[in-house]
Design a protein around this motif. Structure first.
Motif, PDB file in Angstrom:
ATOM      1  N   LEU A  88       0.824  -1.205   0.000  1.00 24.92           N
ATOM      2  CA  LEU A  88       0.000   0.000   0.000  1.00 24.92           C
ATOM      3  C   LEU A  88       0.860   1.259   0.000  1.00 24.92           C
ATOM      4  CD1 LEU A  88      -2.653  -1.047   2.679  1.00 24.92           C
ATOM      5  CD2 LEU A  88      -2.879  -1.168   0.183  1.00 24.92           C
ATOM      6  N   PRO A  89       0.325   2.402  -0.467  1.00 24.00           N
ATOM      7  CA  PRO A  89       1.045   3.673  -0.366  1.00 24.00           C
ATOM      8  C   PRO A  89       1.297   4.030   1.097  1.00 24.00           C
ATOM      9  CG  PRO A  89      -0.821   3.852  -1.868  1.00 24.00           C
ATOM     10  CD  PRO A  89      -0.964   2.535  -1.161  1.00 24.00           C
ATOM     11  N   ILE A  90       2.345   4.784   1.342  1.00 20.48           N
ATOM     12  CA  ILE A  90       2.724   5.132   2.713  1.00 20.48           C
ATOM     13  C   ILE A  90       1.595   5.845   3.479  1.00 20.48           C
ATOM     14  CG2 ILE A  90       4.236   6.653   4.062  1.00 20.48           C
ATOM     15  CD1 ILE A  90       6.507   5.821   2.232  1.00 20.48           C
ATOM     16  N   PRO A  91       0.898   6.828   2.895  1.00 17.42           N
ATOM     17  CA  PRO A  91      -0.198   7.458   3.649  1.00 17.42           C
ATOM     18  C   PRO A  91      -1.285   6.453   4.041  1.00 17.42           C
ATOM     19  CG  PRO A  91       0.410   8.809   1.765  1.00 17.42           C
ATOM     20  CD  PRO A  91       1.123   7.502   1.598  1.00 17.42           C
ATOM     21  N   THR A  92      -1.559   5.469   3.170  1.00 15.26           N
ATOM     22  CA  THR A  92      -2.570   4.457   3.480  1.00 15.26           C
ATOM     23  C   THR A  92      -2.101   3.545   4.612  1.00 15.26           C
ATOM     24  OG1 THR A  92      -3.249   4.482   1.151  1.00 15.26           O
ATOM     25  CG2 THR A  92      -4.041   2.660   2.503  1.00 15.26           C
ATOM     26  N   ILE A  93      -0.803   3.213   4.611  1.00 17.33           N
ATOM     27  CA  ILE A  93      -0.263   2.372   5.690  1.00 17.33           C
ATOM     28  C   ILE A  93      -0.394   3.084   7.032  1.00 17.33           C
ATOM     29  CG2 ILE A  93       1.828   1.297   6.595  1.00 17.33           C
ATOM     30  CD1 ILE A  93       2.740   0.852   3.724  1.00 17.33           C
ATOM     31  N   LYS A  94      -0.145   4.377   7.033  1.00 18.39           N
ATOM     32  CA  LYS A  94      -0.276   5.139   8.281  1.00 18.39           C
ATOM     33  C   LYS A  94      -1.706   5.128   8.794  1.00 18.39           C
ATOM     34  CE  LYS A  94       3.620   8.283   7.513  1.00 18.39           C
ATOM     35  NZ  LYS A  94       4.029   9.694   7.333  1.00 18.39           N
ATOM     36  N   ILE A  95      -2.673   5.166   7.872  1.00 21.02           N
ATOM     37  CA  ILE A  95      -4.080   5.094   8.268  1.00 21.02           C
ATOM     38  C   ILE A  95      -4.394   3.718   8.849  1.00 21.02           C
ATOM     39  CG2 ILE A  95      -6.458   5.106   7.404  1.00 21.02           C
ATOM     40  CD1 ILE A  95      -5.580   7.215   5.370  1.00 21.02           C
ATOM     41  N   CYS A  96      -3.840   2.673   8.210  1.00 17.99           N
ATOM     42  CA  CYS A  96      -4.087   1.304   8.676  1.00 17.99           C
ATOM     43  C   CYS A  96      -3.583   1.100  10.104  1.00 17.99           C
ATOM     44  CB  CYS A  96      -3.408   0.304   7.743  1.00 17.99           C
ATOM     45  SG  CYS A  96      -4.206   0.161   6.118  1.00 17.99           S
ATOM     46  N   LYS A  97      -2.522   1.813  10.483  1.00 19.65           N
ATOM     47  CA  LYS A  97      -2.001   1.687  11.843  1.00 19.65           C
ATOM     48  C   LYS A  97      -3.027   2.123  12.885  1.00 19.65           C
ATOM     49  CE  LYS A  97       2.174   2.924  12.838  1.00 19.65           C
ATOM     50  NZ  LYS A  97       3.396   3.739  12.979  1.00 19.65           N
ATOM     51  N   ARG A  98      -3.917   3.027  12.464  1.00 18.61           N
ATOM     52  CA  ARG A  98      -4.921   3.546  13.392  1.00 18.61           C
ATOM     53  C   ARG A  98      -6.238   2.770  13.340  1.00 18.61           C
ATOM     54  NH1 ARG A  98      -2.844   8.470  11.138  1.00 18.61           N
ATOM     55  NH2 ARG A  98      -4.739   8.728   9.891  1.00 18.61           N
ATOM     56  N   VAL A  99      -6.374   1.914  12.332  1.00 21.83           N
ATOM     57  CA  VAL A  99      -7.621   1.182  12.156  1.00 21.83           C
ATOM     58  C   VAL A  99      -7.723  -0.007  13.093  1.00 21.83           C
ATOM     59  CG1 VAL A  99      -8.985  -0.208  10.542  1.00 21.83           C
ATOM     60  CG2 VAL A  99      -7.928   1.918   9.770  1.00 21.83           C
ATOM     61  N   ARG A 100      -6.641  -0.802  13.150  1.00 25.22           N
ATOM     62  CA  ARG A 100      -6.662  -2.008  13.978  1.00 25.22           C
ATOM     63  C   ARG A 100      -5.352  -2.119  14.760  1.00 25.22           C
ATOM     64  NH1 ARG A 100     -10.121  -5.965  13.390  1.00 25.22           N
ATOM     65  NH2 ARG A 100      -8.579  -7.513  14.001  1.00 25.22           N
ATOM     66  N   LYS A 101      -5.467  -2.506  16.013  1.00 22.48           N
ATOM     67  CA  LYS A 101      -4.277  -2.674  16.844  1.00 22.48           C
ATOM     68  C   LYS A 101      -3.378  -3.781  16.283  1.00 22.48           C
ATOM     69  CE  LYS A 101      -2.775  -3.622  21.579  1.00 22.48           C
ATOM     70  NZ  LYS A 101      -1.876  -4.737  21.199  1.00 22.48           N
ATOM     71  N   SER A 102      -3.993  -4.845  15.779  1.00 19.34           N
ATOM     72  CA  SER A 102      -3.195  -5.949  15.242  1.00 19.34           C
ATOM     73  C   SER A 102      -2.390  -5.509  14.019  1.00 19.34           C
ATOM     74  CB  SER A 102      -4.102  -7.128  14.877  1.00 19.34           C
ATOM     75  OG  SER A 102      -5.057  -6.748  13.903  1.00 19.34           O
ATOM     76  N   TRP A 103      -2.975  -4.623  13.183  1.00 15.89           N
ATOM     77  CA  TRP A 103      -2.237  -4.099  12.028  1.00 15.89           C
ATOM     78  C   TRP A 103      -1.094  -3.212  12.493  1.00 15.89           C
ATOM     79  CZ3 TRP A 103      -6.764  -2.367   8.296  1.00 15.89           C
ATOM     80  CH2 TRP A 103      -7.436  -3.503   7.862  1.00 15.89           C
ATOM     81  N   ARG A 104      -1.378  -2.381  13.496  1.00 12.51           N
ATOM     82  CA  ARG A 104      -0.321  -1.507  14.025  1.00 12.51           C
ATOM     83  C   ARG A 104       0.851  -2.339  14.528  1.00 12.51           C
ATOM     84  NH1 ARG A 104      -1.703   1.022  19.521  1.00 12.51           N
ATOM     85  NH2 ARG A 104      -1.053  -1.098  20.067  1.00 12.51           N
ATOM     86  N   ASP A 105       0.544  -3.415  15.239  1.00 12.16           N
ATOM     87  CA  ASP A 105       1.599  -4.274  15.777  1.00 12.16           C
ATOM     88  C   ASP A 105       2.387  -4.942  14.648  1.00 12.16           C
ATOM     89  OD1 ASP A 105       0.740  -3.580  18.285  1.00 12.16           O
ATOM     90  OD2 ASP A 105      -0.446  -5.408  18.598  1.00 12.16           O
ATOM     91  N   LEU A 106       1.683  -5.365  13.588  1.00 17.47           N
ATOM     92  CA  LEU A 106       2.362  -6.005  12.460  1.00 17.47           C
ATOM     93  C   LEU A 106       3.279  -5.017  11.736  1.00 17.47           C
ATOM     94  CD1 LEU A 106      -0.312  -8.315  10.750  1.00 17.47           C
ATOM     95  CD2 LEU A 106       1.793  -9.009  11.906  1.00 17.47           C
ATOM     96  N   ILE A 107       2.805  -3.775  11.560  1.00 13.04           N
ATOM     97  CA  ILE A 107       3.587  -2.755  10.844  1.00 13.04           C
ATOM     98  C   ILE A 107       4.869  -2.421  11.613  1.00 13.04           C
ATOM     99  CG2 ILE A 107       3.549  -0.306  10.153  1.00 13.04           C
ATOM    100  CD1 ILE A 107       0.578  -0.739   9.414  1.00 13.04           C
ATOM    101  N   GLN A 108       4.882  -2.668  12.897  1.00 14.91           N
ATOM    102  CA  GLN A 108       6.057  -2.378  13.707  1.00 14.91           C
ATOM    103  C   GLN A 108       7.053  -3.536  13.749  1.00 14.91           C
ATOM    104  OE1 GLN A 108       4.241  -1.314  17.433  1.00 14.91           O
ATOM    105  NE2 GLN A 108       3.904   0.813  16.826  1.00 14.91           N
ATOM    106  N   THR A 109       6.701  -4.675  13.140  1.00 16.86           N
ATOM    107  CA  THR A 109       7.605  -5.827  13.148  1.00 16.86           C
ATOM    108  C   THR A 109       8.689  -5.686  12.098  1.00 16.86           C
ATOM    109  OG1 THR A 109       6.254  -7.088  11.572  1.00 16.86           O
ATOM    110  CG2 THR A 109       5.741  -7.325  13.926  1.00 16.86           C
ATOM    111  N   ARG A 110       9.805  -6.374  12.316  1.00 21.28           N
ATOM    112  CA  ARG A 110      10.901  -6.344  11.345  1.00 21.28           C
ATOM    113  C   ARG A 110      10.490  -7.034  10.041  1.00 21.28           C
ATOM    114  NH1 ARG A 110      16.197  -4.530  11.763  1.00 21.28           N
ATOM    115  NH2 ARG A 110      16.895  -4.385   9.610  1.00 21.28           N
ATOM    116  N   GLU A 111       9.595  -8.021  10.122  1.00 26.06           N
ATOM    117  CA  GLU A 111       9.120  -8.703   8.918  1.00 26.06           C
ATOM    118  C   GLU A 111       8.413  -7.726   7.984  1.00 26.06           C
ATOM    119  OE1 GLU A 111       9.976 -11.586  11.975  1.00 26.06           O
ATOM    120  OE2 GLU A 111       8.663  -9.809  11.990  1.00 26.06           O
TER     121      GLU A 111
END
Length: 402
Positions: A44-67
């Protein structure tokens, strides 16, 4: 009223579907394996990824992983970081590697802006960019503090350079470099100073300290364009030794050893300050500014093989891209990025950007990046690599950030 009640009786399935759909979507996303969610989000585009971080806690946690960080970085197309007056910075993202600079208004987009008002010293030079991290150095005769920041995560760390334990005064001429080792993945800042002899120190992110190592056996050029070009796990500088043939100094970030190799057949009509070495994509490039009428771009097609130097193109200096008041003898053309389609993006005299068209073989000023003040630009690949992943570093967030 009849119409409303008849509508409800006529389409009861529709009403039931409307109520169940959001819940069904949530359940569907919940049941997706994390590796699939990471694969989807990283595209996804970077602005969309930033929005996804606020949508679900599980997505936020995944986005913070090294994977996720590694997956997103592998798909990111290198863009630009541009600074104006050394205190305001903007990150641009190109759509793809086949950028048509003739249509530049439509093929790039800003993804982050920040200024340095949070920092103790607000005027900074860009000294390096690696995997979304920027190395910034204060514009001062006595640069006592340096900074690593990530414009996407809005984080920065500050680390000092203390002359009391490093042995040389801070106002000595210095060469800088920033890169990551190929084997261990350690991010390292290199500072080489020279007075009577050279001395070299390395700062490894996550250790909180500088180390002194064996310096290069050759003198390096010192000026605003002598930042180490990072490629293939190594940093590269032009050697300034007028008693010997021109050469390029290479520092291996893994072994922390220096070596030299031959540059392309360059002219030495004036001085080494007019030879610029940069990394563009997978290639090491050298820009030769020694001639009055044109600028030659050389590319090392096979890294490490001095025989593979190839003259990629020659840009004629013309009124189509030089400053309105003419070409100053002190101004040079600094290559930023060479694209796969033959276009080249360049910085002229720290004043504005211009490009060379591989189609028309002509050069032209880029008004979209034009600034009437001091300007710097460097290739920069946005990433979500958090500075909090480096131990022993105090991480702060930018207050003024867009």
């Amino acid at each position: 009223m009849k119409t409303k009640s008849s509508t409800k009786r006529k389409f009861p399935e529709m009403e039931a579907t409307k109520q169940k759909t959001p819940k069904m979507e949530v359940e569907f996303l919940k049941n997706l394996p994390s590796e699939i969610v990471i694969e989807i989000l990283s595209r996804l585009p970077i602005p969309t990824i930033k929005i996804c971080k606020r949508v679900r806690k599980s997505w936020r946690d995944l986005i913070q992983t090294r994977e996720f960080v590694d997956s997103h970085l592998s798909k990111s197309v290198p863009g630009l970081v541009v600074s104006e007056d050394r205190d305001r910075f903007e990150v641009f993202e190109f759509e793809d590697e086949l950028l048509d600079l003739e249509d530049s208004d439509l093929r790039y987009k800003p993804v982050a802006r920040f200024d340095c008002s949070t920092l103790a010293i607000s005027i900074l030079d860009i000294k390096g960019s690696v995997n979304g991290l920027l190395f910034l150095s204060p514009v001062s005769s006595y640069p006592s503090d340096y900074y690593i920041c990530n414009p996407i995560t809005r984080e920065f760390i500050e680390f000092p350079y203390d002359e009391r334990f490093l042995g040389y005064p801070l106002d000595c001429p210095a060469n800088y470099g920033f890169g990551v080792s190929k084997v261990t993945g350690q991010y390292k800042v290199v500072r080489i100073v020279r007075r009577l002899k050279s001395i070299c120190h390395v700062y490894t992110l996550g250790t909180g300290k500088w180390r002194r190592i064996t310096p290069p056996g050759v003198p390096l050029r010192n000026d605003r364009n002598s930042n180490g070009a990072f490629l293939n796990g190594c940093l590269h500088w032009v050697v300034e030794d007028f008693t010997a043939p021109l050469s390029i100094c290479c520092f291996d970030l893994e072994t922390e050893t220096f070596s030299t190799f031959d540059p392309p057949p360059l002219s030495r009509r004036r001085n080494g300050h007019l030879h610029i070495v940069v990394a563009s994509g997978d290639y090491l490039c050298v820009c030769d500014n020694t001639f009055e009428d044109d600028v030659a771009f050389w590319v090392m097609k096979d890294y490490g093989d001095a025989k593979s130097w190839t003259k990629q193109f020659v840009i004629g200096k013309s009124d189509r891209f030089v400053c309105p008041y003419g070409v100053s003898s002190g101004e040079i053309l600094y290559p930023i990025k060479v694209f796969k389609d033959g276009h080249a993006l360049m910085l002229f005299g720290n004043a504005y950007m211009c490009y060379y068209s591989g189609k028309t073989k002509t050069s032209k000023r880029m008004a979209v990046f034009g600034m009437d003040t001091h300007m710097e630009a460097m290739v920069h690949t946005p990433s979500f690599l958090s500075l909090k992943s480096f131990p022993k570093e105090y991480v702060t967030s930018f207050r003024r950030f867009h």
